[in-house]
Design a protein around this motif. Sequence first.
Motif, mmCIF file in Angstrom:
data_model
loop_
_atom_site.group_PDB
_atom_site.id
_atom_site.type_symbol
_atom_site.label_atom_id
_atom_site.label_comp_id
_atom_site.label_asym_id
_atom_site.label_seq_id
_atom_site.Cartn_x
_atom_site.Cartn_y
_atom_site.Cartn_z
ATOM 1 N N GLN A 53 -5.045 -25.810 -5.006
ATOM 2 C CA GLN A 53 -5.148 -27.352 -4.939
ATOM 3 C C GLN A 53 -5.907 -27.955 -3.728
ATOM 4 O O GLN A 53 -6.258 -29.255 -3.510
ATOM 5 C CB GLN A 53 -3.545 -28.024 -4.795
ATOM 6 C CG GLN A 53 -2.869 -27.999 -5.965
ATOM 7 C CD GLN A 53 -1.360 -28.294 -5.792
ATOM 8 O OE1 GLN A 53 -0.374 -27.687 -5.307
ATOM 9 N NE2 GLN A 53 -1.146 -29.674 -6.265
ATOM 10 N N CYS A 97 3.161 -33.896 -9.279
ATOM 11 C CA CYS A 97 2.263 -32.814 -8.853
ATOM 12 C C CYS A 97 1.481 -33.707 -7.755
ATOM 13 O O CYS A 97 0.645 -34.660 -8.144
ATOM 14 C CB CYS A 97 1.439 -32.309 -9.785
ATOM 15 S SG CYS A 97 0.226 -30.884 -9.259
ATOM 16 N N LEU A 98 1.075 -33.211 -6.454
ATOM 17 C CA LEU A 98 0.167 -33.662 -5.589
ATOM 18 C C LEU A 98 -1.393 -33.998 -6.435
ATOM 19 O O LEU A 98 -2.172 -34.780 -5.752
ATOM 20 C CB LEU A 98 -0.176 -33.081 -4.466
ATOM 21 C CG LEU A 98 1.564 -33.189 -3.629
ATOM 22 C CD1 LEU A 98 1.385 -32.090 -2.464
ATOM 23 C CD2 LEU A 98 1.716 -34.603 -3.254
ATOM 24 N N HIS A 139 6.464 -23.864 -10.510
ATOM 25 C CA HIS A 139 5.364 -24.932 -10.653
ATOM 26 C C HIS A 139 4.417 -24.260 -9.818
ATOM 27 O O HIS A 139 3.181 -24.566 -9.871
ATOM 28 C CB HIS A 139 5.976 -26.226 -10.106
ATOM 29 C CG HIS A 139 4.836 -27.141 -9.942
ATOM 30 N ND1 HIS A 139 5.137 -28.379 -10.645
ATOM 31 C CD2 HIS A 139 3.909 -27.474 -9.380
ATOM 32 C CE1 HIS A 139 4.038 -29.213 -10.377
ATOM 33 N NE2 HIS A 139 3.412 -28.731 -9.580
ATOM 34 N N HIS A 143 0.180 -22.809 -10.596
ATOM 35 C CA HIS A 143 -1.169 -23.282 -10.098
ATOM 36 C C HIS A 143 -1.899 -22.147 -9.608
ATOM 37 O O HIS A 143 -3.164 -22.093 -9.940
ATOM 38 C CB HIS A 143 -0.831 -23.836 -8.973
ATOM 39 C CG HIS A 143 -0.546 -25.269 -8.669
ATOM 40 N ND1 HIS A 143 -1.494 -26.305 -9.366
ATOM 41 C CD2 HIS A 143 0.384 -26.292 -8.454
ATOM 42 C CE1 HIS A 143 -0.972 -27.761 -9.405
ATOM 43 N NE2 HIS A 143 0.250 -27.546 -8.913
HETATM 44 ZN ZN ZN Z 1 1.463 -29.232 -8.608
#
Ligand code: ZN
Length: 175
Positions: A53, A97-98, A139, A143
């Motif tokens: 991310q 989610c960011l 979660h 990713h």
């Molecule tokens: Zn996320």
Amino acid sequence: MALKSILIHPDPRLKSVADPVSASEVDKALRRLADDMLETMYDAPGIGLAAPQVGVGKRLLVMDCVKEENTPPRPMVLINPAVTWSSENLNTYEEGCLSIPEQYADVERPAEVEVIWIDLEGVTHTERFDGLWATCVQHEIDHLNGKLFIDYLKPLRRQIITRKMVKLKREQARA
Ligand code: ZN
């Protein structure tokens, strides 16, 4: 420490499978990255953040799911995490989610999981997570495999959210 910018879906870096961290990579630079990721996560604010991310294709994630006000924070750094056991019992949480700001949806996952990982000292840990921690760790591990929570939704719902994100990114690029 420094805040990292968080990639917004859709982005090919969020769809890639991250590489394992080798023993020689568990060094000062990785500790620095983990610190920066924790700071970025708390600042967002969020309860979990995975290296992809922030544009780093490594199997590393940070999380802290403590929400009780009088409980001290529990910043966790998981390197090469893997689920070794999942309960048959499922649990549904409204996830966000960011990398998909302000979009939330119910996702069903095993209610309990056992996870193995190594920490920043190279020490191996195994722990069983439940409740929000179980949802969060699954979660975040997703990713590392290029999977997002919206991949569990029906295609139409996923398309609607993706279109919103494309529009958001266009607006951000213009600002
Ligand atoms: Zn996320």
